[in-house]
Motif scaffolding. Structure first.
Motif, PDB file in Angstrom:
ATOM      1  N   GLN A 182       0.826  -1.211   0.000  1.00  0.00           N
ATOM      2  CA  GLN A 182       0.000   0.000   0.000  1.00  0.00           C
ATOM      3  C   GLN A 182       0.857   1.257   0.000  1.00  0.00           C
ATOM      4  OE1 GLN A 182      -2.687  -0.809   3.272  1.00  0.00           O
ATOM      5  NE2 GLN A 182      -4.372  -1.130   1.869  1.00  0.00           N
TER       6      GLN A 182
ATOM      7  N   LYS B  79       0.887   4.061  -2.897  1.00  0.00           N
ATOM      8  CA  LYS B  79       0.666   5.471  -2.557  1.00  0.00           C
ATOM      9  C   LYS B  79       1.830   6.333  -3.048  1.00  0.00           C
ATOM     10  CE  LYS B  79      -0.441   8.396   1.353  1.00  0.00           C
ATOM     11  NZ  LYS B  79      -1.190   9.334   0.529  1.00  0.00           N
TER      12      LYS B  79
ATOM     13  N   TYR C 114      -8.397  -2.845   8.106  1.00  0.00           N
ATOM     14  CA  TYR C 114      -8.718  -1.916   9.180  1.00  0.00           C
ATOM     15  C   TYR C 114      -9.684  -2.572  10.167  1.00  0.00           C
ATOM     16  CZ  TYR C 114     -10.853   2.016  11.598  1.00  0.00           C
ATOM     17  OH  TYR C 114     -11.321   2.851  12.560  1.00  0.00           O
TER      18      TYR C 114
ATOM     19  N   PHE D 221     -16.158   4.622   9.861  1.00  0.00           N
ATOM     20  CA  PHE D 221     -14.944   4.656   9.028  1.00  0.00           C
ATOM     21  C   PHE D 221     -15.308   4.628   7.549  1.00  0.00           C
ATOM     22  CE2 PHE D 221     -11.572   2.478   6.651  1.00  0.00           C
ATOM     23  CZ  PHE D 221     -10.469   3.218   7.011  1.00  0.00           C
TER      24      PHE D 221
ATOM     25  N   GLN E 149     -14.642   7.422   4.677  1.00  0.00           N
ATOM     26  CA  GLN E 149     -13.770   7.112   3.540  1.00  0.00           C
ATOM     27  C   GLN E 149     -14.489   7.256   2.198  1.00  0.00           C
ATOM     28  OE1 GLN E 149     -10.471   6.481   3.497  1.00  0.00           O
ATOM     29  NE2 GLN E 149     -10.420   6.890   5.685  1.00  0.00           N
TER      30      GLN E 149
ATOM     31  N   GLU F 199      -7.259  12.281   2.404  1.00  0.00           N
ATOM     32  CA  GLU F 199      -7.370  11.365   1.285  1.00  0.00           C
ATOM     33  C   GLU F 199      -8.257  10.221   1.712  1.00  0.00           C
ATOM     34  OE1 GLU F 199      -3.704  10.011  -0.317  1.00  0.00           O
ATOM     35  OE2 GLU F 199      -4.685   8.926  -1.946  1.00  0.00           O
TER      36      GLU F 199
ATOM     37  N   GLY G 141      -5.492   1.937   8.844  1.00  0.00           N
ATOM     38  CA  GLY G 141      -6.668   2.631   8.340  1.00  0.00           C
ATOM     39  C   GLY G 141      -6.388   3.516   7.148  1.00  0.00           C
ATOM     40  N   SER G 142      -5.120   3.576   6.707  1.00  0.00           N
ATOM     41  CA  SER G 142      -4.746   4.441   5.577  1.00  0.00           C
ATOM     42  C   SER G 142      -5.141   5.895   5.800  1.00  0.00           C
ATOM     43  CB  SER G 142      -5.370   3.957   4.273  1.00  0.00           C
ATOM     44  OG  SER G 142      -4.841   2.721   3.934  1.00  0.00           O
ATOM     45  N   GLN G 143      -5.296   6.302   7.063  1.00  0.00           N
ATOM     46  CA  GLN G 143      -5.655   7.701   7.344  1.00  0.00           C
ATOM     47  C   GLN G 143      -4.385   8.494   7.656  1.00  0.00           C
ATOM     48  OE1 GLN G 143      -8.351   5.901  10.172  1.00  0.00           O
ATOM     49  NE2 GLN G 143      -9.879   7.428   9.671  1.00  0.00           N
ATOM     50  N   PHE G 144      -3.545   8.596   6.647  1.00  0.00           N
ATOM     51  CA  PHE G 144      -2.245   9.240   6.821  1.00  0.00           C
ATOM     52  C   PHE G 144      -2.397  10.691   7.263  1.00  0.00           C
ATOM     53  CE2 PHE G 144      -1.712   5.922   3.677  1.00  0.00           C
ATOM     54  CZ  PHE G 144      -0.644   5.218   4.192  1.00  0.00           C
TER      55      PHE G 144
END
Lengths: 442, 325
Positions: free
Chosen positions: A94, A98, A399, A432, A436, B74, B291-294
């Protein structure tokens, strides 16, 4: 003069700053920049040219497999990078996606993580390369797992239909001579084992992966994804059936709190203090370390109504990343591994996902020394046939599994109400998902 | 009109003519008198340049990048968008974040005094000249610090095991019924114990070396004045090492707020006792990598960094104030 200089510096700073900002914004936008792939889908042609494929893995045996493949395809060399575990691979992948660069060509992905990586555009669609032709070779449940959002995002490598591996001696000491076939019988065995030895437990309370698989095997389907619309119901009939049952065992103090794979958990297994593993069939070949031959036996999963019902637990496929610059060659290697010679290579480690192998009499009759000669593969194969169809994982299952410990895990640790905890988990997941950009439970 | 223009603010005692000339000259030079320009000497930059470059690259760039990240959001669907200070607003009212902050604050208030107290006691004991084998004690107290944190936590994780570990053995041997140190209610205490064990030696060494630097004359003078052991400690030793005490406290404060390794490793054996937001650092880590919540993680990191700085500064201020008295 002084003021002029200052002003010039300030102007330069502003230009540089804006430039940096722009670069940042652009980089931010182009999350998954496609590699300089030729775009050709001719896998045979690609494999005739010299190519080096990077292959990330968490398995110790990948290097051997890569060496063997290189013998069949002398033009192809592999750069195998071993990471510690599946989570590490996902995190690293990931990050590479990114960052826009750094992803490997071939990567193993657990079935439960495929939706998440597909959503992040991390994986290439393999159908254009002709891998869709292999559908009939694989079991329905694994083929279903690798088809995500109308794309074929991986080639199934192993599978994990659930079986029950139990400590026969421990059960017998508690007066249970037959493996429980229903959950009611399991409950009786559970009470008996803990009563016979207060330090012994029928099972440990389990983690997120165990919990979701058990919900699956109980007929629950708490996660439904349709494009960007998600429905989460962690109180549906199947889920509740399992959580009520497991909660009752927990309340009775019959579940061990040890964490799966921890040192203490290993000790508990080897010292007859932990009676049962409810796990994917990949564990069938992994019990040598936990006791003398014949201590353990493999049995089908207990069921609710006597009708065989099972679920997948673990298992993974091989995928080609969206950043790969050698997609055709990588897909060609996956084709080689999909059946025949290459498949045999893959099946040396792990429970097969191909129908031909699951029906192979030689494999089915293979006696396992660790189970006193029991042909345990037969039970795994039967389980594979009774996996309940229709299960879906969340597009952010990683997650979900991570925050499992904040709600359900907490309840498992402190003996709290499992249903309340499941609702709390659901609330976190709904929030969440909506944050998102999904539409969850609306 | 031969008289020069008289400036209204002409200083007394300066003739009109002189003032006018000077004023004109000044105007001329600020208008760009290139003849008088002093060539700037850039050679100094060759000396500080390498440092400045590395400083900018290693310290400033990540900080600036984190602040930049924290202004965006993001999402898995919808991509990246500028949200201004919204992430900070979220952090301000995030109960998980504040629970983590409260937890490390409690940890700080309880663990740091105990650890520093023990370290100080050990340092004074070693300095008292009443012990034999000082190097041996010094080394054995310091040894845990040399054990890698990961290994230390593994060792303790094994000892904490209530079914097969040391706790289980104690229970079995004495017929006791000790609660599991890895249970939810005791886990913070257990982590405090590990951290104390790890860092007492390190702090002891700081104190001990400060004590070694105290001039011998002070002790001689104190002895002549008839000061006993404790009088010497409170009137000479402690005031002399105040600087070291403050430094050690600040390090410990920062260490407490940055608590990460111990809970993170213990999580693998006690996943149900340690939440994903157990400490601010662990929370930021899980937000970004699970959670990819950078972006939100960056905001959390910056807020907790600022809080840490403020607290550390207050500690320093408090120490200095006492010194001024």
């Amino acid at each position: 003069m002084e003021r002029n200089t200052t002003r010039r510096w300030a102007r330069l700073g502003a230009v540089l700053g804006t430039g940096a900002l722009l670069v940042g914004v652009l980089a931010g936008c182009s999350g998954a920049a496609p590699g300089a792939d030729s775009g050709s889908t001719d896998t045979d042609a690609a494999l005739k040219e010299d190519v080096t494929l990077t292959w990330w893995t968490w398995s110790d045996t990948t290097q051997e497999q890569a060496d063997a493949i290189s013998k069949a395809y002398p033009n192809v060399t592999f750069d195998v990078v071993k990471l510690e575990n599946p989570d590490a691979v996902v995190t690293k992948l990931q990050n590479a996606i990114k960052a826009g660069k750094g992803a490997p060509d071939i990567v193993p992905v657990e079935y439960q993580t495929l939706p998440q990586l597909t959503l992040g555009d991390a994986l290439a669609d393999l159908a254009p390369y002709g891998l869709d032709e292999y559908e009939d070779a694989f079991t329905a449940s694994t083929w279903n797992s690798v088809n995500v959002q109308d794309q074929l995002v991986a080639m199934p490598s192993d599978s994990g239909p659930m079986v029950m591996i139990y400590n026969k001696a421990l059960y017998e000491k508690a007066g249970i001579t037959e493996a429980p076939t229903t959950w009611d019988e399991f409950a009786v065995a559970s009470a008996a084992i803990h009563a016979a030895d207060p330090e012994a437990y029928i099972a440990n309370s389990g983690d997120a992966g165990f919990f979701t698989s058990m919900i699956w095997a109980s007929g629950g389907q708490p996660f439904k994804t349709d494009g960007e619309n998600i429905t989460i119901d962690l109180q549906d009939e199947g889920t509740k059936k399992f959580s009520d049952f497991w909660g009752a065992r927990l309340e009775a103090g019959e579940l061990s709190g040890l964490s799966t794979w921890s040192d203490e958990w290993t000790k508990a297994l080897t010292q007859d203090k932990l009676g049962t593993l409810l796990m994917g069939s990949w564990m069938i070949s992994g019990m040598d370390d936990y006791g003398p031959a014949g201590r353990f036996q493999v049995a089908p999963m207990p069921t609710w109504d006597g009708e065989p019902a099972s679920a997948e637990n673990g298992g993974s496929g091989l995928a080609v990343t969206s950043q790969s610059e050698n997609k055709a060659a990588a897909a060609g290697i996956l084709k080689y591994l999909a059946d025949g010679e290459g498949r045999a290579l893959l099946n040396q480690n792990g429970f097969p996902s191909t129908i031909a192998d699951l029906e192979n009499p030689e494999w089915l009759d293979h006696p396992y020394e660790s189970y006193g000669g029991q042909p345990a593969n037969q039970i795994g194969a039967a389980s594979s046939a009774s996996v309940i169809p229709g299960w879906q994982y969340l597009p952010y299952q990683g997650y979900a599994n991570n925050v499992f410990s904040d709600s359900v895990g907490k309840a498992l640790g402190s003996g709290g109400d499992l249903n309340e905890a499941l609702v709390e988990w659901q609330d976190t997941l709904v929030q969440f998902g909506n944050e998102q950009g999904f539409t969850v439970n609306k | 009109m031969t008289v020069a223009h008289v400036h209204p603010q002409q200083p007394a005692g300066v003739s009109t003519e002189t003032y006018a000339t000077v004023a004109v000259g000044r105007t001329a030079s600020s208008g760009g008198n290139r003849r008088k320009r002093v060539r700037r000497n850039w050679s100094g930059w060759w000396f500080v340049g390498p440092f400045m470059l590395i400083f900018a690259l290693v310290f400033l760039a990540p900080l600036v990048y984190a602040i930049y990240l924290s202004l965006f959001r993001e999402t898995l669907i919808g991509g990246n968008s500028f949200v201004g200070l919204e992430n900070y607003g979220m952090a301000m009212v995030d109960p998980k974040f504040w629970e983590a902050m409260l937890r490390v604050s409690i940890f700080l208030l309880v663990q740091v005094p105990i650890m520093l107290g023990l370290a100080l006691f050990a340092a004074l004991a070693l300095d008292s000249a009443r012990l034999r084998w000082v190097p041996f004690y010094r080394l054995s107290i310091f040894l845990p610090y040399a054990v890698p944190g990961v290994v230390a936590v593994m060792i303790w994780g094994y000892m904490y095991g209530s079914q097969f570990g040391l706790v289980a053995d104690i229970n079995r041997f004495f017929g006791a019924d000790l609660p599991s140190p890895l249970a939810e209610n005791f886990i913070l205490l257990s982590i405090g114990n590990i951290v104390t064990w790890e860092f007492v030696g390190y702090n002891m060494l700081i104190f001990f070396s400060a004590l070694k630097a105290v001039p011998q004359e002070l002790y001689e003078a104190a002895e002549i004045d008839g000061a006993g052991t404790f009088r010497t400690i409170f009137s000479i030793k402690l005031p002399s090492i105040r600087g070291a005490l403050i430094i050690a406290t600040i390090f410990s404060v920062i260490g407490s707020f940055q608590l990460f390794n111990e809970p993170s490793i213990l999580q693998t054996i006690a996943p149900n006792s340690i939440t994903t937001y157990f400490t601010p650092n662990l929370y930021a880590f899980n937000l970004s990598f699970a959670g990819s919540q950078f972006n939100y993680a960056a905001a959390i990191a910056i807020v907790s960094g600022v809080i840490t700085m403020v607290v550390a500064y207050l500690v320093q201020l408090g120490g200095e104030k006492k010194e001024a008295k």
